[in-house]
Each structure stands twice: as structure tokens, then as C-alpha cells.
Design a protein around this motif. Structure first.
Motif, mmCIF file in Angstrom:
data_model
loop_
_atom_site.group_PDB
_atom_site.id
_atom_site.type_symbol
_atom_site.label_atom_id
_atom_site.label_comp_id
_atom_site.label_asym_id
_atom_site.label_seq_id
_atom_site.Cartn_x
_atom_site.Cartn_y
_atom_site.Cartn_z
ATOM 1 N N VAL A 1 -2.997 -5.541 -8.749
ATOM 2 C CA VAL A 1 -1.562 -5.523 -8.468
ATOM 3 C C VAL A 1 -0.981 -6.902 -8.763
ATOM 4 C CG1 VAL A 1 0.204 -5.079 -6.732
ATOM 5 C CG2 VAL A 1 -1.951 -3.798 -6.671
ATOM 6 N N ILE A 2 0.034 -6.921 -9.609
ATOM 7 C CA ILE A 2 0.702 -8.170 -9.976
ATOM 8 C C ILE A 2 2.167 -8.037 -9.571
ATOM 9 C CG2 ILE A 2 1.318 -9.737 -11.858
ATOM 10 C CD1 ILE A 2 -1.015 -8.331 -13.454
ATOM 11 N N ASP A 3 2.567 -8.821 -8.591
ATOM 12 C CA ASP A 3 3.949 -8.821 -8.137
ATOM 13 C C ASP A 3 4.309 -10.254 -7.780
ATOM 14 O OD1 ASP A 3 6.269 -7.240 -7.715
ATOM 15 O OD2 ASP A 3 5.955 -7.330 -5.566
ATOM 16 N N GLN A 4 5.578 -10.515 -7.566
ATOM 17 C CA GLN A 4 6.020 -11.886 -7.290
ATOM 18 C C GLN A 4 5.345 -12.483 -6.058
ATOM 19 O OE1 GLN A 4 10.228 -11.279 -7.087
ATOM 20 N NE2 GLN A 4 10.526 -11.795 -9.238
ATOM 21 N N GLU A 5 5.197 -11.702 -4.999
ATOM 22 C CA GLU A 5 4.657 -12.234 -3.747
ATOM 23 C C GLU A 5 3.205 -11.862 -3.513
ATOM 24 O OE1 GLU A 5 7.210 -10.973 -0.580
ATOM 25 O OE2 GLU A 5 9.000 -11.454 -1.729
ATOM 26 N N PHE A 6 2.610 -11.059 -4.377
ATOM 27 C CA PHE A 6 1.279 -10.536 -4.130
ATOM 28 C C PHE A 6 0.557 -10.280 -5.443
ATOM 29 C CE2 PHE A 6 -1.565 -6.889 -3.591
ATOM 30 C CZ PHE A 6 -2.315 -7.289 -2.507
ATOM 31 N N THR A 7 -0.621 -10.836 -5.588
ATOM 32 C CA THR A 7 -1.487 -10.545 -6.725
ATOM 33 C C THR A 7 -2.894 -10.419 -6.174
ATOM 34 O OG1 THR A 7 -0.083 -11.804 -8.224
ATOM 35 C CG2 THR A 7 -2.304 -11.344 -8.970
ATOM 36 N N ASP B 1 3.220 5.936 -5.644
ATOM 37 C CA ASP B 1 3.237 5.912 -7.099
ATOM 38 C C ASP B 1 1.913 6.417 -7.675
ATOM 39 O OD1 ASP B 1 5.382 4.987 -8.888
ATOM 40 O OD2 ASP B 1 3.847 3.694 -9.759
ATOM 41 N N PHE B 2 0.823 6.017 -7.046
ATOM 42 C CA PHE B 2 -0.516 6.325 -7.534
ATOM 43 C C PHE B 2 -0.771 7.832 -7.647
ATOM 44 C CE2 PHE B 2 -5.111 6.947 -6.814
ATOM 45 C CZ PHE B 2 -5.604 6.237 -7.901
ATOM 46 N N VAL B 3 -0.248 8.583 -6.698
ATOM 47 C CA VAL B 3 -0.425 10.044 -6.709
ATOM 48 C C VAL B 3 0.084 10.634 -8.028
ATOM 49 C CG1 VAL B 3 0.320 12.186 -5.589
ATOM 50 C CG2 VAL B 3 -0.358 10.226 -4.207
ATOM 51 N N LYS B 4 1.139 10.057 -8.576
ATOM 52 C CA LYS B 4 1.747 10.573 -9.809
ATOM 53 C C LYS B 4 0.926 10.264 -11.061
ATOM 54 C CE LYS B 4 6.223 9.842 -7.687
ATOM 55 N NZ LYS B 4 7.376 8.959 -7.613
ATOM 56 N N VAL B 5 0.138 9.202 -11.018
ATOM 57 C CA VAL B 5 -0.582 8.747 -12.213
ATOM 58 C C VAL B 5 -2.103 8.830 -12.078
ATOM 59 C CG1 VAL B 5 1.307 7.195 -12.870
ATOM 60 C CG2 VAL B 5 -0.594 6.321 -11.496
ATOM 61 N N SER B 6 -2.588 9.232 -10.915
ATOM 62 C CA SER B 6 -4.023 9.161 -10.626
ATOM 63 C C SER B 6 -4.889 9.945 -11.604
ATOM 64 C CB SER B 6 -4.311 9.593 -9.192
ATOM 65 O OG SER B 6 -3.944 10.939 -8.991
ATOM 66 N N GLU B 7 -4.445 11.121 -12.012
ATOM 67 C CA GLU B 7 -5.239 11.922 -12.960
ATOM 68 C C GLU B 7 -5.429 11.166 -14.277
ATOM 69 O OE1 GLU B 7 -6.828 14.978 -12.730
ATOM 70 O OE2 GLU B 7 -6.425 14.826 -10.579
ATOM 71 N N ASN B 8 -4.361 10.541 -14.760
ATOM 72 C CA ASN B 8 -4.432 9.773 -16.006
ATOM 73 C C ASN B 8 -5.372 8.579 -15.861
ATOM 74 O OD1 ASN B 8 -1.714 11.138 -15.754
ATOM 75 N ND2 ASN B 8 -1.667 10.583 -17.912
ATOM 76 N N LEU C 1 0.812 -1.213 0.000
ATOM 77 C CA LEU C 1 0.000 0.000 0.000
ATOM 78 C C LEU C 1 0.848 1.267 0.000
ATOM 79 C CD1 LEU C 1 -3.037 -0.883 2.267
ATOM 80 C CD2 LEU C 1 -2.974 -0.619 -0.206
ATOM 81 N N GLY C 2 1.944 1.285 0.744
ATOM 82 C CA GLY C 2 2.811 2.463 0.777
ATOM 83 C C GLY C 2 3.421 2.771 -0.570
ATOM 84 N N THR C 3 4.017 1.777 -1.208
ATOM 85 C CA THR C 3 4.665 2.017 -2.507
ATOM 86 C C THR C 3 3.632 2.287 -3.590
ATOM 87 O OG1 THR C 3 4.771 -0.341 -3.029
ATOM 88 C CG2 THR C 3 6.697 0.621 -1.966
ATOM 89 N N ILE C 4 2.493 1.619 -3.517
ATOM 90 C CA ILE C 4 1.441 1.836 -4.508
ATOM 91 C C ILE C 4 0.874 3.243 -4.357
ATOM 92 C CG2 ILE C 4 -0.887 1.163 -5.207
ATOM 93 C CD1 ILE C 4 -0.032 -1.751 -4.484
ATOM 94 N N THR C 5 0.589 3.655 -3.130
ATOM 95 C CA THR C 5 0.017 4.979 -2.888
ATOM 96 C C THR C 5 0.968 6.075 -3.341
ATOM 97 O OG1 THR C 5 -1.238 4.124 -1.014
ATOM 98 C CG2 THR C 5 -0.954 6.501 -1.117
ATOM 99 N N ILE D 1 -1.424 -3.341 -12.615
ATOM 100 C CA ILE D 1 -0.131 -2.683 -12.410
ATOM 101 C C ILE D 1 0.902 -3.735 -12.026
ATOM 102 C CG2 ILE D 1 -1.312 -0.580 -11.668
ATOM 103 C CD1 ILE D 1 -0.077 -1.024 -8.873
ATOM 104 N N SER D 2 2.113 -3.529 -12.519
ATOM 105 C CA SER D 2 3.206 -4.439 -12.189
ATOM 106 C C SER D 2 4.521 -3.724 -12.458
ATOM 107 C CB SER D 2 3.124 -5.713 -13.027
ATOM 108 O OG SER D 2 3.397 -5.402 -14.369
ATOM 109 N N LYS D 3 5.589 -4.310 -11.963
ATOM 110 C CA LYS D 3 6.909 -3.730 -12.196
ATOM 111 C C LYS D 3 7.559 -4.315 -13.445
ATOM 112 C CE LYS D 3 7.647 -2.068 -7.606
ATOM 113 N NZ LYS D 3 8.496 -1.955 -6.452
#
Length: 122
Positions: A106-112, A18-25, A12-16, A46-48
Motif C-alpha cells: 500500500v502506497i499512500d501519503q501517510e502510509f506505506t 476495494d479488494f473484494v472487487k478486484v480479488s479474483e483478478n 484496512l476498511g477502504t482496502i478491504t 496499490i495506490s490512488k
């Protein structure tokens, strides 16, 4: 399909951040998906790393973000059997107001998982 901080607190911390930067789009893309009649249920994978679900919307580092963002919707998730046909009604019930919340997959190695994150207020 819930926003359990116990499950995804580390994300949630890293997503939030990042999200602020792309939320308008993402908010505009959500509006366009609904306005053009594609779906009432926009979903943003979203994924890395690159993923094969949805159409690429924002690549990592494009807006000083760390995650790649794609645009999709419920029908594609059902077709790809990410959401089982028998669970569509449950998904729709859990889906939050798309004018106020963004549905991220969210798609990540340890969490989807699906995460509903509120759009920042103006």
C-alpha cells in the motif's frame, strides 16, 4: 512487514472494500506469476495515484474500485531497494500462503507498508 491493525486500521476498511472487487483478478495474477516461474513471492502495489513499481494490472474505477493495482514480485522490490537484500529472508518468513493471502504494498501519503489480506472464500 506485519498486519498490525493499530498501524493501518484506517486503511484496512477502504482496502478491504476495494479488494473484494478486484480479488479474483489478483488471485489469478498471483497464480500466473508463480506458475510461469517469475517468482514465488507476488506483490501487488496499490495506490490512488500512478506508481512506477510493477506493471499496471487494474486502474482505479476500472472495476468500480478506488485504488490502482499493479503486479510485481520480490525481486523487483529488492532491485529497487524497497526490501533490503539483508531482509529478504525475513520477508520470505513473513510472507503468507499466496493461495490464501494477497500481498499488497500500500502506497499512500501517510502510509506505506505491506499488508496481507485474505482472498474471499467462494
Amino acid at each position: 512487514m506485519n498486519n498490525d491493525p493499530e498501524l493501518n486500521g484506517k486503511y484496512l476498511g477502504t482496502i478491504t472494500e476495494d479488494f473484494v472487487k478486484v480479488s479474483e483478478n489478483l488471485k489469478e495474477a498471483s497464480y500466473q506469476i508463480r506458475d510461469r516461474g517469475f517468482s514465488d513471492y507476488p506483490i501487488f502495489p496499490i495506490s490512488k495515484h500512478e506508481v512506477s513499481i510493477g506493471q499496471v494490472l487494474i486502474k482505479s474505477t476500472e472495476l468500480e474500485n478506488k485504488w490502482n493495482y499493479s503486479a510485481s514480485f520480490l525481486d523487483e522490490f529488492v532491485q529497487r531497494e524497497v526490501v533490503e537484500e539483508g531482509r529478504v529472508d525475513a520477508f520470505k518468513e513473513a510472507y503468507k500462503n499466496p493461495d490464501e493471502f494477497c500481498c499488497l504494498f500500500v502506497i499512500d501519503q501517510e502510509f506505506t507498508n505491506f499488508v496481507f489480506i485474505p482472498y474471499p472464500e467462494d
